[in-house]
Design a protein around this motif. Structure first.
Motif, PDB file in Angstrom:
ATOM      1  N   LYS A  34     -27.387  72.783  23.125  1.00  0.00           N
ATOM      2  CA  LYS A  34     -26.480  72.397  24.332  1.00  0.00           C
ATOM      3  C   LYS A  34     -26.999  72.925  25.679  1.00  0.00           C
ATOM      4  N   THR A  35     -26.560  72.408  26.785  1.00  0.00           N
ATOM      5  CA  THR A  35     -27.217  72.552  27.963  1.00  0.00           C
ATOM      6  C   THR A  35     -26.217  72.696  29.048  1.00  0.00           C
ATOM      7  N   TYR A  36     -26.601  73.588  29.977  1.00  0.00           N
ATOM      8  CA  TYR A  36     -25.633  73.693  31.286  1.00  0.00           C
ATOM      9  C   TYR A  36     -26.440  73.744  32.343  1.00  0.00           C
ATOM     10  N   GLU A  37     -25.866  73.296  33.645  1.00  0.00           N
ATOM     11  CA  GLU A  37     -26.467  72.852  34.841  1.00  0.00           C
ATOM     12  C   GLU A  37     -27.303  74.198  35.214  1.00  0.00           C
ATOM     13  N   GLU A  38     -26.956  75.331  35.035  1.00  0.00           N
ATOM     14  CA  GLU A  38     -27.487  76.628  35.577  1.00  0.00           C
ATOM     15  C   GLU A  38     -28.725  77.143  34.629  1.00  0.00           C
ATOM     16  N   MET A  39     -28.571  76.518  33.476  1.00  0.00           N
ATOM     17  CA  MET A  39     -29.686  76.900  32.532  1.00  0.00           C
ATOM     18  C   MET A  39     -30.918  77.031  33.024  1.00  0.00           C
ATOM     19  N   PRO A  40     -31.681  75.840  33.814  1.00  0.00           N
ATOM     20  CA  PRO A  40     -33.136  76.113  33.989  1.00  0.00           C
ATOM     21  C   PRO A  40     -33.336  77.238  35.176  1.00  0.00           C
ATOM     22  N   GLU A  41     -32.504  77.309  36.117  1.00  0.00           N
ATOM     23  CA  GLU A  41     -32.706  78.413  37.169  1.00  0.00           C
ATOM     24  C   GLU A  41     -32.508  79.763  36.844  1.00  0.00           C
ATOM     25  N   ALA A  42     -31.631  79.780  35.681  1.00  0.00           N
ATOM     26  CA  ALA A  42     -31.389  81.193  35.016  1.00  0.00           C
ATOM     27  C   ALA A  42     -32.546  81.487  34.297  1.00  0.00           C
ATOM     28  N   THR A  43     -33.233  80.652  33.603  1.00  0.00           N
ATOM     29  CA  THR A  43     -34.460  80.917  32.881  1.00  0.00           C
ATOM     30  C   THR A  43     -35.559  80.970  33.801  1.00  0.00           C
ATOM     31  N   LEU A  44     -35.880  80.295  34.879  1.00  0.00           N
ATOM     32  CA  LEU A  44     -36.690  80.679  35.688  1.00  0.00           C
ATOM     33  C   LEU A  44     -36.645  82.231  36.277  1.00  0.00           C
ATOM     34  N   GLN A  45     -35.112  82.707  36.570  1.00  0.00           N
ATOM     35  CA  GLN A  45     -35.252  83.925  37.072  1.00  0.00           C
ATOM     36  C   GLN A  45     -35.578  84.761  36.002  1.00  0.00           C
ATOM     37  N   PHE A  46     -35.384  84.599  34.780  1.00  0.00           N
ATOM     38  CA  PHE A  46     -35.708  85.408  33.830  1.00  0.00           C
ATOM     39  C   PHE A  46     -37.176  85.688  33.504  1.00  0.00           C
ATOM     40  N   ILE A  47     -37.961  84.412  33.471  1.00  0.00           N
ATOM     41  CA  ILE A  47     -39.318  84.665  33.249  1.00  0.00           C
ATOM     42  C   ILE A  47     -40.152  85.338  34.298  1.00  0.00           C
ATOM     43  N   THR A  48     -39.293  85.033  35.555  1.00  0.00           N
ATOM     44  CA  THR A  48     -39.909  85.885  36.894  1.00  0.00           C
ATOM     45  C   THR A  48     -39.924  87.146  36.713  1.00  0.00           C
ATOM     46  N   ARG A  49     -38.846  87.993  36.155  1.00  0.00           N
ATOM     47  CA  ARG A  49     -38.509  89.041  35.954  1.00  0.00           C
ATOM     48  C   ARG A  49     -39.530  89.569  34.714  1.00  0.00           C
ATOM     49  N   LEU A  50     -39.655  88.851  33.754  1.00  0.00           N
ATOM     50  CA  LEU A  50     -40.493  89.094  32.722  1.00  0.00           C
ATOM     51  C   LEU A  50     -42.192  89.361  33.020  1.00  0.00           C
ATOM     52  N   ARG A  51     -42.391  88.135  33.812  1.00  0.00           N
ATOM     53  CA  ARG A  51     -43.628  88.469  34.511  1.00  0.00           C
ATOM     54  C   ARG A  51     -44.173  89.591  35.324  1.00  0.00           C
ATOM     55  N   GLN A  52     -43.060  89.845  36.142  1.00  0.00           N
ATOM     56  CA  GLN A  52     -43.326  91.177  36.880  1.00  0.00           C
ATOM     57  C   GLN A  52     -43.327  92.307  36.021  1.00  0.00           C
ATOM     58  N   GLN A  53     -42.741  92.352  34.927  1.00  0.00           N
ATOM     59  CA  GLN A  53     -42.942  93.581  34.067  1.00  0.00           C
ATOM     60  C   GLN A  53     -44.110  93.541  33.612  1.00  0.00           C
ATOM     61  N   LEU A  54     -45.018  92.720  33.121  1.00  0.00           N
ATOM     62  CA  LEU A  54     -46.049  92.546  32.737  1.00  0.00           C
ATOM     63  C   LEU A  54     -47.323  93.141  33.713  1.00  0.00           C
ATOM     64  N   GLU A  55     -47.055  92.180  35.041  1.00  0.00           N
ATOM     65  CA  GLU A  55     -47.974  92.571  35.847  1.00  0.00           C
ATOM     66  C   GLU A  55     -47.800  94.075  36.350  1.00  0.00           C
ATOM     67  N   ASP A  56     -46.771  94.570  36.404  1.00  0.00           N
ATOM     68  CA  ASP A  56     -46.717  96.008  37.056  1.00  0.00           C
ATOM     69  C   ASP A  56     -47.151  96.845  36.047  1.00  0.00           C
ATOM     70  N   TYR A  57     -47.035  96.508  34.730  1.00  0.00           N
ATOM     71  CA  TYR A  57     -47.581  97.534  33.503  1.00  0.00           C
ATOM     72  C   TYR A  57     -49.067  97.282  33.480  1.00  0.00           C
ATOM     73  N   ILE A  58     -49.618  95.914  33.698  1.00  0.00           N
ATOM     74  CA  ILE A  58     -51.176  95.971  33.872  1.00  0.00           C
ATOM     75  C   ILE A  58     -51.766  96.813  34.897  1.00  0.00           C
ATOM     76  N   LYS A  59     -51.196  96.660  36.266  1.00  0.00           N
ATOM     77  CA  LYS A  59     -51.650  97.497  37.417  1.00  0.00           C
ATOM     78  C   LYS A  59     -51.859  98.952  36.833  1.00  0.00           C
ATOM     79  N   GLN A  60     -50.961  99.506  36.049  1.00  0.00           N
ATOM     80  CA  GLN A  60     -51.132 100.782  35.742  1.00  0.00           C
ATOM     81  C   GLN A  60     -51.971 101.027  34.589  1.00  0.00           C
ATOM     82  N   ASN A  61     -51.843 100.070  33.627  1.00  0.00           N
ATOM     83  CA  ASN A  61     -52.845 100.278  32.592  1.00  0.00           C
ATOM     84  C   ASN A  61     -53.859  98.715  32.369  1.00  0.00           C
TER      85      ASN A  61
END
Length: 250
Positions: A34-61
């Motif tokens: 099932k799909t909702y109008e806001e699902m693509p944008e919410a998913t984009l925001q989620f993967i943006t945060r997820l990528r930021q977590q990885l990038e921040d960790y890689i900078k330190q490690n």
């Protein structure tokens, strides 16, 4: 992103409502019940945060990004923890688990935030799969004549289904297989073990020796394709497809 190289996304039968989301190197095809109008944008925001977590960790490690061996960090959390743990079990570097781990996180997010009962997240050919009815996943194996002609049927449940290749795509593999596909309980594990087993397949004769060895207990199914040679071992049923993937795949 070059969506032309994701042509296998057209193989699905229309069982799911689908949309695509991309951010930097992350390029996802998502199927939901099932799909909702806001699902693509919410998913984009989620993967943006997820990528930021990885990038921040890689900078330190920075070794996390470059190591071909497991990396130890007892205090790591989140997606980094999942990648480290999968890499430790499979004896590979943590980035071997990144595509599967991202698919896992996005699939869990959609299940929790939107109440999806069925979800497929495809990230560069690596899958998070949550289904209530059986599904057949077709295997893309580059120039092998078996590409799109072989599938694995999985029953209702949650899985990671990931493929490593020495001939297709940008990921590093020390082997020569056209496809080494793993089914495991998570995408991170399936991705890491696909790399581990893929590194060992350098010629068709290697397939028999790999399949005759005990399967790692964290892995449910292993399927290998190299040229005209194919073999599989594990819990899930092999399916022969007739339509280049599009008649039986998700």
């Amino acid at each position: 992103m070059n969506n032309a190289r994701r042509f296998y996304r057209s193989w699905h039968k229309g069982r799911f409502h689908s949309f695509s989301v991309g951010y930097k190197e992350t390029d996802l095809w998502i199927g939901v019940d099932k799909t909702y109008e806001e699902m693509p944008e919410a998913t984009l925001q989620f993967i943006t945060r997820l990528r930021q977590q990885l990038e921040d960790y890689i900078k330190q490690n920075p070794v996390f990004l470059t190591s071909f061996k497991p990396v130890n960090d007892p205090i790591a959390v989140g997606i980094v923890r999942k990648m480290l743990d999968a890499a430790e079990l499979a004896h590979v570097g943590p980035m071997a688990a990144v595509a599967g781990a991202v698919a896992d996180q996005v699939g869990s997010f959609l299940s929790y935030e939107f109440g999806c009962r069925e979800v497929i997240v495809e990230n560069g050919g690596d899958l998070f799969v949550k289904v209530q009815q059986p599904i057949v996943v077709s295997i893309f194996a580059g120039n092998s004549p078996l590409s799109g002609r072989i599938g694995l049927e999985v029953p209702a449940g949650n899985y990671g289904i990931c493929t490593s290749s020495g001939t297709v795509g940008p990921s590093i593999s020390f082997g020569k297989a056209d496809a080494v596909t793993m089914v495991a309980r998570s995408g991170a594990l399936a991705d890491a073990f696909a790399t581990y087993y893929g590194n060992q397949i350098r010629q068709p004769s290697d397939v028999r020796s790999i399949l005759n060895s005990p399967l790692h207990p964290e892995v449910d199914t292993l399927l290998v394709i190299i040229g005209n040679t194919m073999g599989t071992v594990g819990k899930h049923q092999l399916r022969i497809l007739e339509g280049g993937g599009n008649d039986e795949s998700y």
